[in-house]
Design a protein around this motif. Structure first.
Motif, short mmCIF file in Angstrom:
data_model
loop_
_atom_site.label_atom_id
_atom_site.label_comp_id
_atom_site.label_asym_id
_atom_site.label_seq_id
_atom_site.Cartn_x
_atom_site.Cartn_y
_atom_site.Cartn_z
N SER A 59 -9.85 -1.58 -2.19
CA SER A 59 -9.43 -2.69 -1.20
C SER A 59 -9.15 -3.62 -2.18
O SER A 59 -9.20 -2.98 -3.32
CB SER A 59 -11.10 -2.40 -0.81
OG SER A 59 -11.39 -3.25 -2.41
N GLY A 60 -9.04 -4.25 -1.98
CA GLY A 60 -8.06 -5.41 -2.88
C GLY A 60 -9.41 -6.57 -3.49
O GLY A 60 -8.89 -6.72 -4.87
N SER A 61 -9.72 -6.78 -3.02
CA SER A 61 -10.81 -7.28 -3.55
C SER A 61 -11.68 -6.00 -4.50
O SER A 61 -12.04 -6.88 -6.11
CB SER A 61 -12.62 -6.55 -2.08
OG SER A 61 -11.92 -8.08 -1.88
N ASN A 64 -8.77 -6.63 -7.16
CA ASN A 64 -8.80 -8.07 -7.91
C ASN A 64 -10.04 -8.42 -9.36
O ASN A 64 -9.67 -8.55 -9.71
CB ASN A 64 -8.38 -9.55 -6.91
CG ASN A 64 -7.71 -9.23 -6.11
OD1 ASN A 64 -6.88 -9.40 -7.24
ND2 ASN A 64 -7.98 -10.53 -5.48
N HIS A 85 -8.45 -16.51 -3.31
CA HIS A 85 -9.39 -15.11 -2.39
C HIS A 85 -10.29 -15.01 -3.24
O HIS A 85 -10.64 -14.91 -3.50
CB HIS A 85 -8.19 -14.64 -2.21
CG HIS A 85 -8.98 -12.82 -1.13
ND1 HIS A 85 -10.35 -12.34 -1.75
CD2 HIS A 85 -8.85 -13.39 0.33
CE1 HIS A 85 -10.38 -11.08 -0.64
NE2 HIS A 85 -9.38 -12.43 0.31
N ALA A 172 -1.95 -8.91 -2.50
CA ALA A 172 -2.39 -8.83 -1.45
C ALA A 172 -0.90 -8.57 -0.03
O ALA A 172 -1.01 -7.49 0.26
CB ALA A 172 -3.17 -9.58 -0.71
N ARG A 173 -0.02 -9.44 -0.42
CA ARG A 173 1.25 -9.97 0.86
C ARG A 173 1.80 -9.86 -0.06
O ARG A 173 3.29 -10.45 -0.07
CB ARG A 173 0.73 -11.26 1.25
CG ARG A 173 -1.07 -10.76 2.67
CD ARG A 173 -0.47 -11.88 3.42
NE ARG A 173 -2.13 -11.27 4.27
CZ ARG A 173 -3.21 -11.60 3.58
NH1 ARG A 173 -3.44 -12.25 2.72
NH2 ARG A 173 -4.14 -11.42 4.29
N LYS A 201 -2.73 -4.55 4.51
CA LYS A 201 -2.42 -5.35 5.38
C LYS A 201 -1.13 -5.26 6.17
O LYS A 201 -1.10 -4.53 6.68
CB LYS A 201 -2.57 -6.99 4.31
CG LYS A 201 -4.10 -6.55 3.52
CD LYS A 201 -3.92 -7.65 3.34
CE LYS A 201 -5.09 -8.74 2.91
NZ LYS A 201 -6.05 -7.04 2.12
C1 LIG Z 1 -5.29 -12.52 -0.99
C2 LIG Z 1 -5.69 -11.67 -0.75
N1 LIG Z 1 -6.60 -10.78 -1.73
C3 LIG Z 1 -6.87 -10.21 -1.47
C4 LIG Z 1 -7.56 -10.00 -0.36
C5 LIG Z 1 -9.32 -8.88 -0.50
O1 LIG Z 1 -8.57 -7.02 0.12
P1 LIG Z 1 -9.53 -6.56 0.76
O2 LIG Z 1 -9.74 -7.03 2.14
O3 LIG Z 1 -8.67 -5.34 1.12
O4 LIG Z 1 -10.58 -6.10 -0.51
C6 LIG Z 1 -6.98 -10.79 1.04
C7 LIG Z 1 -7.94 -10.14 1.99
O5 LIG Z 1 -7.63 -10.73 3.00
C8 LIG Z 1 -6.69 -11.44 0.30
O6 LIG Z 1 -6.53 -11.69 1.56
#
Ligand SMILES: Cc1ncc(COP(=O)(O)O)c(C=O)c1O
Length: 373
Positions: A59-61, A64, A85, A172-173, A201
């Protein structure tokens, strides 16, 4: 009535072609470093981001969490935007799990101004907590999909390097920013010490995010990911979706951006007071009368349109490959009617002139998914 789901681009689902790639993916045990599809994705993504190595994360979290962990020792300080985020939407993980202290600056729409950020890079003293790293987000989610100019990121990165501090870029984007600016992702990626890219995403993969950096940092992150329970086995089936997304879903982000502009324009023509923010990528920010966002979102849902609420007077609309231009036009009409019926708040009229749309309008692609949530 199928729902038009514009809450987030995180809801995208794998296309038939992507599922086929997943089905055919050669796999192996990634904890032993034996999954060839993950290897291929990590090498490909590292190059795309202007880095030497990469780690495929769930995941993005998590990406990070690992990226910041690499740069900020326990008790150290991370500087970031108050709407980032990492501080708003990751359940306090950085503090709870890695003892990271954060200090924030307030920005306009998430855009980091070097003249605001660089003075905060205080040198360590015996009693002041020492700044270990800065975090930037590109494009900026809660800022409304805004794009950090490469020059601003480069200036902040240089200031960090001069002081022996790191720069974590939450990308993320990042693909949206790159497509909108007609620039390679590496123009931002190579400036960072650690950088992420979400595949799940707008890029449409079901799961996964890349963390990229130097080989030794990625080796450390791989071990910490294992400690956190994030080591995975035959995840090549998921990495195959990521490779498919990199091959087929980056350039088409321009369609999502065109659809977002379509929504913004339609609402602006009929409810100009609701449109005070620029639209640079696939996110549209709409302002309601004070305290009315929840009501407008509820009314929109009753008419088959799902949007998300950022605060009591702000709605967020996010376009992505699971909604067509036709659906976006339909949703725009519904939102414009609802917002036109709103009492006019004291909007900052000057902002309406601040149109930073530099994108080339592209023909919409018909990709409507029928069985939405
Ligand atoms: C800018 C940004 N970073 C990180 C994340 C986290 O990604 P994930 O939902 O895959 O953990 C998001 C999720 O929407 C995000 O918008």
């Amino acid at each position: 009535m199928p729902l038009i789901d514009l809450r987030s681009d995180t809801i995208t689902r794998p296309t038939q072609a992507m599922r086929q790639a997943m089905f055919e993916a050669p796999v192996g045990d990634d904890v032993y470093g034996e999954d060839p599809t993950i290897r291929q994705l990590e090498e490909r993504a590292a190059a795309l981001l202007g880095q030497q190595a990469a780690l495929f994360c769930a995941s993005g979290s998590l990406a990070n969490l690992l990226g910041v962990w690499l740069l900020v020792p326990r008790g150290g300080e991370l500087l970031c935007d108050s709407q980032a985020h990492v501080v708003r939407a990751e359940a306090g993980a950085h503090a709870a799990l890695h003892g990271v202290q954060t200090r924030t600056w307030t920005s306009r729409r998430g855009l980091a101004d070097p003249t605001d950020v660089i003075p905060l890079l205080a040198e360590p003293t015996p009693h002041l907590v020492s700044v270990a790293a800065v975090e930037l987000e590109n494009s900026h989610n809660f800022g409304g999909g805004t794009i950090q100019p490469v020059e601003a990121v480069a200036a902040i990165a240089a200031a960090c390097r001069q002081r022996g501090m790191g720069l974590h870029l939450d990308g993320a984007r990042l693909a949206n920013a790159a497509v909108a600016c007609h620039r390679p992702l590496a123009d931002w990626g190579r400036e960072a010490t650690t950088v992420t890219l979400c595949l799940s995403k707008g890029l449409g993969a079901p799961v996964g995010t890349i963390l990229a950096s130097s080989p030794d940092r990625i080796a450390r992150a791989r071990q910490q990911r294992k400690r956190l329970g994030g080591g995975w086995r035959q995840a090549g089936v998921l990495a195959a979706a990521g490779l498919h997304a990199l091959d087929h879903h980056i350039d088409r982000l321009a369609h999502d951006h065109a659809n977002a502009r379509l929504i913004r324009q339609t609402v602006q023509e009929r409810a100009p007071q609701a449109v005070t923010d620029p639209c640079q990528t696939n996110i549209v920010i709409l302002r309601t009368a004070p305290g009315q966002a929840e009501r407008v979102a509820r009314l929109a849902r009753q008419q088959g349109v799902l949007v998300s609420q950022l605060d009591s007077a702000t709605l967020r609309v996010v376009t992505h490959l699971d909604v067509t231009a036709g659906q976006c036009a339909e949703a725009a009409d519904i939102l414009a009617d609802l917002l036109a019926a709103e009492p006019v708040p004291a909007a900052d009229q000057a902002d309406q002139a601040d149109q930073t749309d530099a994108l080339v309008a592209a023909p919409a692609v018909d990709r409507r998914a029928t069985d939405q949530v």
